[in-house]
Design an enzyme around this catalytic site. Structure first.
Site, mmCIF file in Angstrom:
data_model
loop_
_atom_site.group_PDB
_atom_site.id
_atom_site.type_symbol
_atom_site.label_atom_id
_atom_site.label_comp_id
_atom_site.label_asym_id
_atom_site.label_seq_id
_atom_site.Cartn_x
_atom_site.Cartn_y
_atom_site.Cartn_z
ATOM 1 N N GLU A 163 43.123 -105.695 -81.568
ATOM 2 C CA GLU A 163 43.635 -104.509 -82.277
ATOM 3 C C GLU A 163 45.050 -104.655 -82.828
ATOM 4 O O GLU A 163 45.982 -103.965 -82.404
ATOM 5 C CB GLU A 163 43.571 -103.286 -81.363
ATOM 6 C CG GLU A 163 42.172 -102.954 -80.894
ATOM 7 C CD GLU A 163 42.102 -101.635 -80.121
ATOM 8 O OE1 GLU A 163 43.153 -101.104 -79.765
ATOM 9 O OE2 GLU A 163 40.991 -101.153 -79.899
ATOM 10 N N GLU A 374 34.559 -103.117 -77.713
ATOM 11 C CA GLU A 374 34.967 -101.955 -76.908
ATOM 12 C C GLU A 374 34.269 -100.718 -77.436
ATOM 13 O O GLU A 374 34.161 -100.539 -78.647
ATOM 14 C CB GLU A 374 36.480 -101.690 -76.970
ATOM 15 C CG GLU A 374 37.328 -102.593 -76.144
ATOM 16 C CD GLU A 374 38.825 -102.252 -76.202
ATOM 17 O OE1 GLU A 374 39.171 -101.066 -76.334
ATOM 18 O OE2 GLU A 374 39.620 -103.202 -76.136
HETATM 19 C C1 BGP Z 1 41.922 -99.642 -76.965
HETATM 20 C C2 BGP Z 1 42.547 -100.763 -76.170
HETATM 21 C C3 BGP Z 1 42.196 -100.757 -74.724
HETATM 22 C C4 BGP Z 1 42.072 -99.383 -74.107
HETATM 23 C C5 BGP Z 1 41.351 -98.388 -75.001
HETATM 24 C C6 BGP Z 1 41.425 -96.961 -74.514
HETATM 25 O O1 BGP Z 1 42.709 -99.368 -78.077
HETATM 26 O O2 BGP Z 1 42.165 -102.007 -76.697
HETATM 27 O O3 BGP Z 1 43.097 -101.578 -74.065
HETATM 28 O O4 BGP Z 1 43.258 -98.935 -73.597
HETATM 29 O O5 BGP Z 1 41.841 -98.423 -76.310
HETATM 30 O O6 BGP Z 1 42.652 -96.418 -74.831
HETATM 31 P P1 BGP Z 1 43.372 -95.335 -73.968
HETATM 32 O O7 BGP Z 1 43.603 -95.963 -72.646
HETATM 33 O O8 BGP Z 1 44.612 -94.999 -74.691
HETATM 34 O O9 BGP Z 1 42.444 -94.176 -73.891
#
Ligand code: BGP
Length: 469
Positions: A163, A374
């Site tokens: 990302e 993800e």
């Molecule tokens: C993505 C990241 C992850 C994770 C996820 C959820 O952007 O790659 O590392 O953190 O988001 O985000 P959050 O924890 O802010 O809900």
């Protein structure tokens, strides 16, 4: 329809969010070790010093993943465990740790899927300019090559970066991630270019080693849609996609930047300083990029901004996913809509947006190989009579896996799905309150692990290869 036998059902984590052991066994200090300790930066000032102590409990965690039937585990390597100072001397204990993780996965037949950079940059490099400094790209290739040589005999899937839009956007526009700079588009675009250059160098370095695996990059996948049929808003959605999607996908997949964005950056004075040689490397590497990883949580609903822009106060919520902010160039803003569903953190739940976005991606880039690296639901899971009843997560993943199925039926080339996350872990800015895992971690009981309802459900899905979805 069942998912094909070579489709990988997985789950993901990232080093800073799960490992802990922040100063053990020779690991260097990272940008996040420092940033998270600045008061007020994270929810309840949480940090990853201990996280969920995966560093010491990885055997137990991987055994649980195996019990869940996981076919692949996506995790990231902390650069500062391998090179405590970013470059220079290798820390053998860091190599040993990741060798242990990999071997533990393979013991159960779990395919290790490695992310090289999930945001924890050795602090020495951050202090020397971080992603604004082109020597960071050189340092990254050295680190990446070390990982390819150390792990590439057993690891056949490498993701260079996770990302770029988030760590550069949060780092140089919102100031919500290190180095905490706000409203500096020039730096933001420069950092993104240096990352694409580093990615390209790493792809070429990997292919030179003839390790017969695959390499790609994971991008945010947040397709923009206009809130209605009005021309202005349709224009706004196209504009958003050019800046937020094509700027990140084109250099990796096509080896060049989108003209639309270049023209505007030139006018605004935000064009990165790049050399012809760097552009040539980006071009040369693109055909060797094997796949694109998509991190899909939500689409963006956009509306064209007209008239003077009211400045919106940056909060942790809107900096990290809740719609409402104007774009950096004040062309559009993201909005919440009455007829949409949202999570407790204001992230839209839209499996339909996922399918439509995937169709759009296929139209633009053809049948490139994709992994969903993800996707998941951040929630506060209810505990009822001692059991973690995460029904909304089951519904969320079920709907999104069905969306993946639909897209495959439309001819989109998707080879795997990694739920975020394998186990509850530290959310960068939202602490431990926002949970994503199939495995619960009890912070009131020495970080004891417990299987959630979704753990058993995902097991069933994998067993039946998603037939009943
Ligand atoms: C993505 C990241 C992850 C994770 C996820 C959820 O952007 O790659 O590392 O953190 O988001 O985000 P959050 O924890 O802010 O809900």
């Amino acid at each position: 329809m069942k998912f094909a036998n070579d489709f990988l059902f997985g789950a993901a984590t990232a080093s800073y969010q799960i490992e802990g052991a922040w100063n053990e066994d020779g690991k260097g200090v990272t940008n996040w070790d420092e940033f998270s300790k600045i008061p007020g930066k994270t929810f309840e000032n949480t940090n990853g010093d201990v996280a969920v102590d995966h560093y010491h409990r990885y055997k137990e965690d991987i055994a649980l993943m195996a019990e869940m039937g996981l076919e692949s585990y996506r995790f990231s390597i902390s650069w500062a465990r391998i090179y405590p100072e970013g470059t220079g001397k290798i820390n053998q204990q860091g190599i040993d740790f990741y060798n242990n993780i990999i071997d533990e996965c393979l013991k159960y037949g779990i395919v290790p899927f490695i992310t090289l950079y999930h945001w924890d940059l050795p602090l020495t490099l951050e202090k020397a300019g971080g992603w604004l400094n082109k020597t960071t790209a050189q340092a990254f290739v050295q680190y990446a090559s070390t990982c390819f040589k150390a792990f590439g005999d057993r690891v056949k899937h490498f993701i260079t970066f996770n990302e770029t839009v988030v760590f550069c956007g949060h780092g140089y526009l919102e100031g919500a991630h290190p180095p905490g700079i706000q409203n500096d588009p020039k730096k933001y675009f420069q950092a993104t270019h240096n990352v694409f250059y580093a990615h390209a160098l790493a792809v070429l370095a990997y292919k030179e080693l003839n390790l017969f695996g695959e390499i790609g990059l994971s991008n945010v996948f947040a397709p923009a849609f206009a809130i209605d049929e009005q021309q202005d808003n349709i224009f706004a959605a196209n504009h958003a996609n050019q800046y937020q999607l094509n700027w990140y996908y084109d250099p990796v997949l096509l080896g060049r930047y989108p003209e639309y964005v270049i023209e505007r950056l030139e006018q605004q004075g935000y064009l990165p300083d790049w050399t012809l040689e760097e552009l040539a490397i980006i071009k040369k590497a693109a055909p060797f990029n094997d796949f694109m990883g998509l991190n899909y949580y939500q689409p963006v609903r956009v509306e064209k901004l007209t008239g003077p822009v009211q400045s919106v106060e940056l909060t942790r919520e809107n900096a990290t996913g809740r719609p409402g902010k104007p774009s950096f160039d004040h062309v559009y803003r993201s909005v919440m809509m009455d007829d949409k569903r949202y999570t407790k953190w204001g992230w839209e739940i839209s499996p339909d947006g996922f399918v439509d976005g995937l169709d759009m991606l296929k139209q633009q880039y053809g049948q490139i190989k994709l992994y969903i690296t993800e996707n998941g639901l951040g929630d506060e899971d209810p505990i009822i009579d001692g059991d973690v009843r995460d029904t909304p997560r089951i519904e969320y993943i079920s709907e999104h896996l069905s969306a993946v199925k639909q897209a495959i039926q439309h001819g989109v080339h998707i080879k795997g799905y990694f739920a975020w996350s394998a186990i509850d872990l530290l959310s960068w800015l939202n602490g431990y309150k926002k949970q994503y895992g199939f495995i619960y971690v009890d912070h009131n009981d020495n970080l004891a692990r417990k299987k959630k309802d979704s753990f058993h459900w995902y097991h069933g899905i994998i067993q039946s290869r998603g037939q009943d979805l």
